[in-house]
Scaffold this active site. Sequence first.
Site, PDB file in Angstrom:
ATOM      1  N   GLN A  78       0.842  -1.197   0.000  1.00 18.77           N
ATOM      2  CA  GLN A  78       0.000   0.000   0.000  1.00 18.77           C
ATOM      3  C   GLN A  78       0.878   1.248   0.000  1.00 18.77           C
ATOM      4  O   GLN A  78       1.325   1.704   1.045  1.00 18.77           O
ATOM      5  CB  GLN A  78      -0.939   0.004   1.213  1.00 18.77           C
ATOM      6  CG  GLN A  78      -1.932   1.134   1.133  1.00 18.77           C
ATOM      7  CD  GLN A  78      -3.059   0.987   2.136  1.00 18.77           C
ATOM      8  OE1 GLN A  78      -3.229  -0.019   2.784  1.00 18.77           O
ATOM      9  NE2 GLN A  78      -3.829   2.041   2.257  1.00 18.77           N
ATOM     10  N   PHE A  79       1.092   1.791  -1.194  1.00 13.29           N
ATOM     11  CA  PHE A  79       1.967   2.961  -1.338  1.00 13.29           C
ATOM     12  C   PHE A  79       1.427   4.179  -0.588  1.00 13.29           C
ATOM     13  O   PHE A  79       2.189   5.060  -0.203  1.00 13.29           O
ATOM     14  CB  PHE A  79       2.220   3.283  -2.813  1.00 13.29           C
ATOM     15  CG  PHE A  79       1.084   3.980  -3.510  1.00 13.29           C
ATOM     16  CD1 PHE A  79       1.039   5.363  -3.564  1.00 13.29           C
ATOM     17  CD2 PHE A  79       0.060   3.252  -4.106  1.00 13.29           C
ATOM     18  CE1 PHE A  79      -0.011   6.009  -4.205  1.00 13.29           C
ATOM     19  CE2 PHE A  79      -0.978   3.888  -4.753  1.00 13.29           C
ATOM     20  CZ  PHE A  79      -1.022   5.270  -4.803  1.00 13.29           C
ATOM     21  N   THR A  80       0.120   4.250  -0.357  1.00 16.00           N
ATOM     22  CA  THR A  80      -0.455   5.426   0.302  1.00 16.00           C
ATOM     23  C   THR A  80      -0.006   5.556   1.756  1.00 16.00           C
ATOM     24  O   THR A  80      -0.153   6.631   2.347  1.00 16.00           O
ATOM     25  CB  THR A  80      -1.994   5.422   0.227  1.00 16.00           C
ATOM     26  OG1 THR A  80      -2.493   4.251   0.861  1.00 16.00           O
ATOM     27  CG2 THR A  80      -2.465   5.491  -1.212  1.00 16.00           C
TER      28      THR A  80
END
Length: 150
Positions: A78-80
């Site tokens: 999850q890059f966020t």
Amino acid sequence: MRAVIQRVLDCSVTVEGTLRSKIGQGIMVLVGIEDADTMEDINWLAGKIINMRIFDDENGVMNRSVMDIQGNIMIVSQFTLMAQTRKGNRPSYIRASGAEFSKPMYEKFCETVEKESGIRVQRGIFGADMKIAMTGDGPVTIIMDTKNRE
């Protein structure tokens, strides 16, 4: 690396309407990766997660790890998690690594957790639009950052 660890009764990942992975009781880990991350970060984070005592013992005290209860592990990229929110209302994701770096690091992290825990790790699909369903247990949610080892 940043991680959000949630104790769950169950968790599943669906991509384009197809169930891709599913676990019962255990932990669901969201992981974000930046270019400064190394194997040292992977090893430290994997060790902390699999040994973290967040499951109840016979006295109702959080004193057991996911390995102790022979639980399950789901890891989703999850890059966020790497969002910077200091300015304005639109998060910046410039700190998140591109796929050419983060995908192999994500795979290595999953492999390390699997090897060190002896638990077959279920995974999300890297870069996919995933729908995650879970039943939180507790709730118990832990946030960790390898650059801020508190």
